[in-house]
Scaffold this active site. Structure first.
Site, PDB file in Angstrom:
ATOM      1  N   GLY A 166       1.546  -1.368   3.364  1.00 18.78           N
ATOM      2  CA  GLY A 166       0.490  -2.455   3.399  1.00 18.78           C
ATOM      3  C   GLY A 166       1.556  -3.369   4.534  1.00 18.78           C
ATOM      4  O   GLY A 166       2.429  -3.623   4.765  1.00 18.78           O
ATOM      5  N   LYS A 167       0.705  -4.029   4.716  1.00 14.75           N
ATOM      6  CA  LYS A 167       0.773  -5.478   6.530  1.00 14.75           C
ATOM      7  C   LYS A 167       2.358  -6.305   5.780  1.00 14.75           C
ATOM      8  O   LYS A 167       3.116  -5.858   6.144  1.00 14.75           O
ATOM      9  CB  LYS A 167      -0.064  -5.451   6.700  1.00 14.75           C
ATOM     10  CG  LYS A 167      -0.768  -4.732   7.831  1.00 14.75           C
ATOM     11  CD  LYS A 167      -1.838  -5.650   8.633  1.00 14.75           C
ATOM     12  CE  LYS A 167      -3.326  -4.602   8.666  1.00 14.75           C
ATOM     13  NZ  LYS A 167      -2.408  -3.169   9.505  1.00 14.75           N
ATOM     14  N   LEU A 212       0.520  -7.788  22.459  1.00 14.24           N
ATOM     15  CA  LEU A 212       0.291  -7.305  23.386  1.00 14.24           C
ATOM     16  C   LEU A 212       0.271  -5.684  23.378  1.00 14.24           C
ATOM     17  O   LEU A 212       0.690  -4.867  24.470  1.00 14.24           O
ATOM     18  CB  LEU A 212       0.144  -7.760  24.846  1.00 14.24           C
ATOM     19  CG  LEU A 212      -0.569  -9.000  24.753  1.00 14.24           C
ATOM     20  CD1 LEU A 212      -0.214 -10.260  26.072  1.00 14.24           C
ATOM     21  CD2 LEU A 212      -2.337  -9.418  24.500  1.00 14.24           C
ATOM     22  N   ALA A 263       4.050  -6.122   2.522  1.00 12.56           N
ATOM     23  CA  ALA A 263       5.977  -5.172   2.663  1.00 12.56           C
ATOM     24  C   ALA A 263       6.500  -4.622   3.920  1.00 12.56           C
ATOM     25  O   ALA A 263       7.539  -5.050   3.739  1.00 12.56           O
ATOM     26  CB  ALA A 263       5.189  -3.625   1.442  1.00 12.56           C
ATOM     27  N   ASN A 264       6.096  -4.658   4.655  1.00 11.02           N
ATOM     28  CA  ASN A 264       6.114  -3.722   5.453  1.00 11.02           C
ATOM     29  C   ASN A 264       6.560  -5.046   6.723  1.00 11.02           C
ATOM     30  O   ASN A 264       8.059  -4.838   6.812  1.00 11.02           O
ATOM     31  CB  ASN A 264       5.339  -3.182   6.849  1.00 11.02           C
ATOM     32  CG  ASN A 264       4.616  -2.368   6.450  1.00 11.02           C
ATOM     33  OD1 ASN A 264       5.099  -1.540   5.557  1.00 11.02           O
ATOM     34  ND2 ASN A 264       3.352  -1.643   7.383  1.00 11.02           N
ATOM     35  N   ASN A 277       0.928  -1.173  -0.510  1.00 11.00           N
ATOM     36  CA  ASN A 277       0.159   0.363  -0.321  1.00 11.00           C
ATOM     37  C   ASN A 277       0.368   1.427  -0.161  1.00 11.00           C
ATOM     38  O   ASN A 277       1.928   1.315   0.097  1.00 11.00           O
ATOM     39  CB  ASN A 277      -1.473  -0.140   1.128  1.00 11.00           C
ATOM     40  CG  ASN A 277      -2.023  -0.783   1.216  1.00 11.00           C
ATOM     41  OD1 ASN A 277      -1.874  -1.629   0.448  1.00 11.00           O
ATOM     42  ND2 ASN A 277      -2.173  -1.228   2.802  1.00 11.00           N
ATOM     43  N   GLU A 334      -5.043  -8.747   4.190  1.00  7.75           N
ATOM     44  CA  GLU A 334      -5.530  -7.994   3.288  1.00  7.75           C
ATOM     45  C   GLU A 334      -5.069  -7.877   2.344  1.00  7.75           C
ATOM     46  O   GLU A 334      -5.420  -7.578   0.806  1.00  7.75           O
ATOM     47  CB  GLU A 334      -3.973  -7.010   3.298  1.00  7.75           C
ATOM     48  CG  GLU A 334      -4.408  -6.218   4.759  1.00  7.75           C
ATOM     49  CD  GLU A 334      -3.642  -4.882   4.712  1.00  7.75           C
ATOM     50  OE1 GLU A 334      -3.922  -4.026   5.474  1.00  7.75           O
ATOM     51  OE2 GLU A 334      -2.993  -4.586   4.659  1.00  7.75           O
ATOM     52  N   ASP A 382       3.657  -5.408  12.562  1.00  7.63           N
ATOM     53  CA  ASP A 382       4.648  -5.721  10.797  1.00  7.63           C
ATOM     54  C   ASP A 382       5.844  -6.007  11.011  1.00  7.63           C
ATOM     55  O   ASP A 382       6.964  -6.614  10.790  1.00  7.63           O
ATOM     56  CB  ASP A 382       3.996  -4.747   9.524  1.00  7.63           C
ATOM     57  CG  ASP A 382       3.218  -4.382   9.762  1.00  7.63           C
ATOM     58  OD1 ASP A 382       2.046  -5.934   9.611  1.00  7.63           O
ATOM     59  OD2 ASP A 382       2.762  -3.277   8.850  1.00  7.63           O
TER      60      ASP A 382
HETATM   61  O1  RIB Z   1       0.077  -2.180   9.643  1.00 11.49           O
HETATM   62  C1  RIB Z   1       0.112  -1.114   9.229  1.00 11.49           C
HETATM   63  C2  RIB Z   1       0.117  -1.675   7.649  1.00 11.49           C
HETATM   64  O2  RIB Z   1      -1.789  -1.766   7.771  1.00 11.49           O
HETATM   65  C3  RIB Z   1      -0.070   0.716   7.627  1.00 11.49           C
HETATM   66  O3  RIB Z   1       0.756   0.385   6.486  1.00 11.49           O
HETATM   67  C4  RIB Z   1      -1.233   0.685   6.266  1.00 11.49           C
HETATM   68  O4  RIB Z   1      -0.842   0.138   5.160  1.00 11.49           O
HETATM   69  C5  RIB Z   1      -1.739  -1.058   6.389  1.00 11.49           C
HETATM   70  O5  RIB Z   1      -1.744  -2.274   5.496  1.00 11.49           O
END
Ligand code: RIB
Length: 299
Positions: free
Chosen positions: A40-41, A218, A43-44, A12, A141, A249
């Protein structure tokens, strides 16, 4: 030799607005400033694993647009193999609109766009990347059927971060080696109220059938590892948080990085707790993923 970590998930563009407090429904508040960043979870988590030294591949989908090109180039610059990032001709790259308040707490709305075009077929076409990976890591996602396809690949461990909370077919849960929910995702999966203390977290985790282990994040209380024969609690690092976006992430990517090195789950959870804490000390999601040097400095 396969990849250390392959992430199947979202890519994202994040638009983050800082604000004193989150708006209530129907209310407008003035923000304190905004920034664009990578997110984006999926990609992170890939960036987190790569920065910690894992040979990492990404399976995902972006739009045929400028953000899609820029985000893919940024992943490549992190030494992530992007040969399985597809380009969707009809949907835009995913977008997340994030607000972060003075307490560093975030709230996020995701418009998935091209991410939802990641089909089981595209995942199956990436089997050469998935097979023999030490760890395959996925989130929710992207379509659940595609996550199931990834979980079926003949890889080492399959880890699932069930974020955002969605209904998960029992078939998928049976394929999970390590499930990594936060408190609210755990509550949704176990069909219980938000667990308020460790005993309630443990009881909720025990209700989920399928995964070999559950690692519950947590937030400022650290993490809990629940396996068949042991329960371990991990204290958080003492940090001054400015933005909690992406902390989960960083945790998942670091956990995968450590498991791919052959560490056991308790060592991996300790490493991941440190990474999650460090991520809260920087603004943004992808930009906040810690490097190995930053982690070692704190250790
Ligand atoms: O976990 C954080 C992420 O959640 C953000 O980078 C956003 O893009 C959503 O995917």
């Amino acid at each position: 030799m396969g990849f250390d970590v392959v992430v199947v998930g979202s890519i994202n563009q994040d638009l983050t607005v800082s604000t004193r407090r989150h708006p209530s429904p129907g209310e407008t508040v003035l923000g304190l400033g905004h920034r664009w960043g990578g997110g984006g979870k999926g990609a992170n988590q890939a960036v987190a694993a790569a920065r910690l030294g894992s040979e990492t591949g990404m399976v995902g989908r972006v739009g045929e647009d400028e953000p899609g090109q820029a985000l893919t180039a940024a992943l490549r610059a992190e030494d992530i193999d992007v040969s399985c990032v597809g380009i969707d001709p009809s949907e835009p790259t995913g977008l997340a609109v994030i607000t972060v308040d003075e307490e560093a707490e975030n709230s996020i709305v995701v418009s998935p766009g091209a991410n939802m075009g990641l089909t089981p077929r595209q995942v199956a076409e990436c089997y050469s990347m998935l097979e023999d990976a030490s760890v395959v890591l996925a989130q929710l996602e992207v379509p659940v059927e595609s996550v199931i396809e990834a979980a079926r690949a003949p890889s080492g461990l399959f880890c699932l971060n069930p974020a955002p909370a969605r209904e998960i077919p029992p078939e998928l849960l049976q394929l999970v080696d390590v499930l990594i929910p936060n408190r609210s995702e755990l509550a949704a999966l176990a069909s219980v109220d938000l667990p308020s203390d460790r005993k309630a977290v443990l009881e909720a985790a025990r209700r989920i059938e399928g995964p070999r282990s559950v690692v519950v994040t947590l937030g400022h209380e650290g993490a809990l590892v629940i396996s068949e024969d042991e329960v371990l609690a991990f204290a958080p690092s003492t940090v001054e948080p400015v933005d909690t976006t992406g902390a989960g992430d960083a945790f998942c990517g670091a956990l995968a990085n450590s498991l791919a090195r052959g560490e056991d789950l308790s060592i991996a959870a300790q490493w991941a707790t440190l990474a999650g804490g460090l991520a809260t000390t920087k603004h943004g999601a992808r930009d906040a993923m810690p490097t190995r040097e930053e982690m070692e400095r704190v250790l």
